[in-house]
Write an enzyme that holds these catalytic residues in place. Structure first.
Site, PDB file in Angstrom:
ATOM      1  N   MET A  81      43.020  46.303  42.871  1.00  0.00           N
ATOM      2  CA  MET A  81      43.821  45.252  43.507  1.00  0.00           C
ATOM      3  C   MET A  81      44.391  44.344  42.433  1.00  0.00           C
ATOM      4  SD  MET A  81      41.390  44.380  46.813  1.00  0.00           S
ATOM      5  CE  MET A  81      39.836  44.545  45.921  1.00  0.00           C
ATOM      6  N   LYS A  86      45.794  58.254  44.132  1.00  0.00           N
ATOM      7  CA  LYS A  86      45.718  57.384  45.307  1.00  0.00           C
ATOM      8  C   LYS A  86      47.114  57.298  45.904  1.00  0.00           C
ATOM      9  CE  LYS A  86      43.962  52.937  46.967  1.00  0.00           C
ATOM     10  NZ  LYS A  86      45.119  52.398  47.682  1.00  0.00           N
ATOM     11  N   GLY A 130      38.812  47.629  50.037  1.00  0.00           N
ATOM     12  CA  GLY A 130      39.509  46.675  49.189  1.00  0.00           C
ATOM     13  C   GLY A 130      39.177  45.234  49.500  1.00  0.00           C
ATOM     14  N   CYS A 154      51.426  51.944  45.610  1.00  0.00           N
ATOM     15  CA  CYS A 154      51.863  50.545  45.575  1.00  0.00           C
ATOM     16  C   CYS A 154      53.324  50.437  46.000  1.00  0.00           C
ATOM     17  CB  CYS A 154      51.672  49.971  44.182  1.00  0.00           C
ATOM     18  SG  CYS A 154      52.148  48.233  44.052  1.00  0.00           S
TER      19      CYS A 154
END
Length: 339
Positions: A21, A142, A237, A103
Site C-alpha cells: 500500500m 498481483k 490490506g 494499481c
C-alpha cells in the site's frame, strides 16, 4: 545489504499476506507488523523499475532483517528493466519479487504499468519471463479481474494462462475491476463490485498455479472461508493496517499452524521502543514510525486517546520515544487528557 542468508520459512504462496500500500507499507510499518506476526508475508510499497535501474534509487530497497518474510513489489512494463530491478531486489535478500498489474492511478497509467497492463497480457508474460530468468526467488503477479469495459470472464483466463506459462510462481487477484477513467484510486478500492466467485472459478480452472485473493476481506474468519473454498491464500490490506492486532495477532496460529504470538499489545509497544530510538538517533522523527501504530488499540478502551496523543504529539520538534509512555499513561486516566 549484501546477499542475505535466508533462515526463515516462506510458504508459496503465503496463507496470508499484508497488501502493498503506497504511503503505508514502508519499512517502519513492516517492522511494526512483524512484532505481531512471525509468518504473514509482508510487502513493500510499489517501487518502480525505472527508479531503481535508471534513477539510482537503490535506497528504496532498504529494509531491516527482522521484516522477513518480505516481498518486493515492482512497477514497470519493460521486460529487461524489470529483470534488472528484480535482480537488484533478489541480491539484497527479498524473498519474492512481485509485479504490479493492479494499481489504477493516473501516474501509474502514464508510465504504462499497473492495472493498464491488464490490456496487454502478452507484454505481462514477457515481463514475467524476463524476471524469472533473472532471479532464483519466486516471481509473482498481483492483478485485477479486468479494467474498464473488459469482460473478466473472457480476458482473465487468457491473462492467467499467459502469466502461468511464462513462469509466474503464483497470482494474487484483486477481485474487482479497475476503472482507469472516471474513478480515483480510492474509489477503485470501493466502488467496482467484488466478484469472489469469479476468482474461485479461476482457481478451479487453473489448479496448477497457486492463487491468492485480495479485496474487501477484513477478518481472519473471512480469510479462512476463502481458503476453505479452494484459494491458496488471502491478501488483506486496509484492515491489516487500521486494525493490525485484530488481523495479525492470531494469524500464525489460525492460518500457519504455529503458536499464536505470546505478546500483548503493550509488549508490542515495548518491542518498538529500541527501533524508534534508533530511527531518532539517525535523525528521523518519532512520527515516521508511530503513524503506523495508531490502530494498535482499535476497538479497545482508550483507543481514541492513544490515536490522539500519537497524532498530536509525535510530530512535535524534540519528541522522543517517551510519547509512547504519555499515550499509555493517559489511556489509563482518560480524564487527565487536555489540550
Amino acid at each position: 545489504m549484501a546477499d542475505k542468508e535466508r533462515n526463515h520459512t516462506v510458504l508459496n504462496p503465503a496463507r496470508l499476506s499484508v497488501a502493498p500500500m503506497m504511503d503505508w507499507t514502508d519499512r517502519h510499518c513492516r517492522h511494526f507488523h512483524r512484532q505481531i506476526t512471525r509468518h504473514a508475508l509482508l510487502y513493500t510499497e510499489m517501487v518502480t523499475a525505472p527508479a531503481l535501474v535508471r534513477g539510482g534509487a537503490a535506497h528504496l530497497l532498504e529494509y531491516s532483517d527482522p521484516e522477513h518474510p518480505l516481498a518486493l513489489q515492482l512497477g514497470g512494463s519493460d521486460p529487461q528493466e524489470l529483470a534488472e530491478a528484480a535482480r537488484m531486489g533478489a541480491e539484497v535478500g527479498y524473498d519474492e519479487i512481485n509485479l504490479n498489474v493492479g494499481c489504477p492511478s493516473d501516474r501509474v497509467q502514464s508510465g504504462t504499468f499497473g492495472a493498464v497492463l491488464m490490456k496487454s497480457a502478452p507484454l505481462v508474460a514477457k515481463c514475467v519471463s524476463a524476471m524469472k530468468n533473472a532471479v532464483d526467488v519466486p516471481v509473482t503477479v498481483k492483478c485485477r479481474i479486468g479494467v474498464d469495459d473488459q469482460n473478466p470472464e473472457d480476458i482473465l483466463p487468457d491473462f492467467i494462462a499467459r502469466v502461468r506459462d511464462a513462469g509466474c510462481d503464483y497470482l494474487i487477484v484483486h477481485a474487482r475491476k479497475a476503472w482507469l477513467q472516471g474513478l480515483s484510486p480510492k474509489e477503485n478500492r470501493d466502488i467496482p463490485p467484488l466478484d469472489y466467485e469469479l476468482v474461485q472459478r479461476m482457481k478451479a480452472r487453473f489448479p496448477d498455479i497457486p492463487m491468492s485473493i485480495n479485496g474487501g476481506i477484513d477478518t481472519l474468519s473471512e480469510a479462512e472461508a476463502q481458503i476453505a473454498l479452494g484459494l491458496d491464500g488471502v491478501m488483506i490490506g486496509r484492515a491489516a493496517y487500521h486494525r493490525p492486532w485484530d488481523v495479525l495477532s492470531r494469524v500464525d496460529e489460525r492460518l500457519f499452524g504455529d503458536a499464536a504470538s505470546a505478546k500483548t499489545r503493550s509488549q508490542v509497544v515495548d518491542a518498538m521502543r529500541p527501533y524508534i530510538q534508533a530511527h531518532v538517533d539517525r535523525g528521523g522523527k518519532v512520527h515516521h514510525v508511530t503513524r503506523h501504530m495508531l490502530g494498535l488499540y482499535a476497538g479497545q478502551p482508550g483507543a481514541r486517546i492513544w490515536r490522539r496523543v500519537l497524532s498530536e504529539r509525535a510530530n512535535r520538534p524534540g519528541t522522543g520515544v517517551e510519547v509512547l509512555d504519555q499515550a499509555l499513561d493517559l489511556m489509563s486516566q482518560p480524564d487527565s487528557l487536555a489540550g
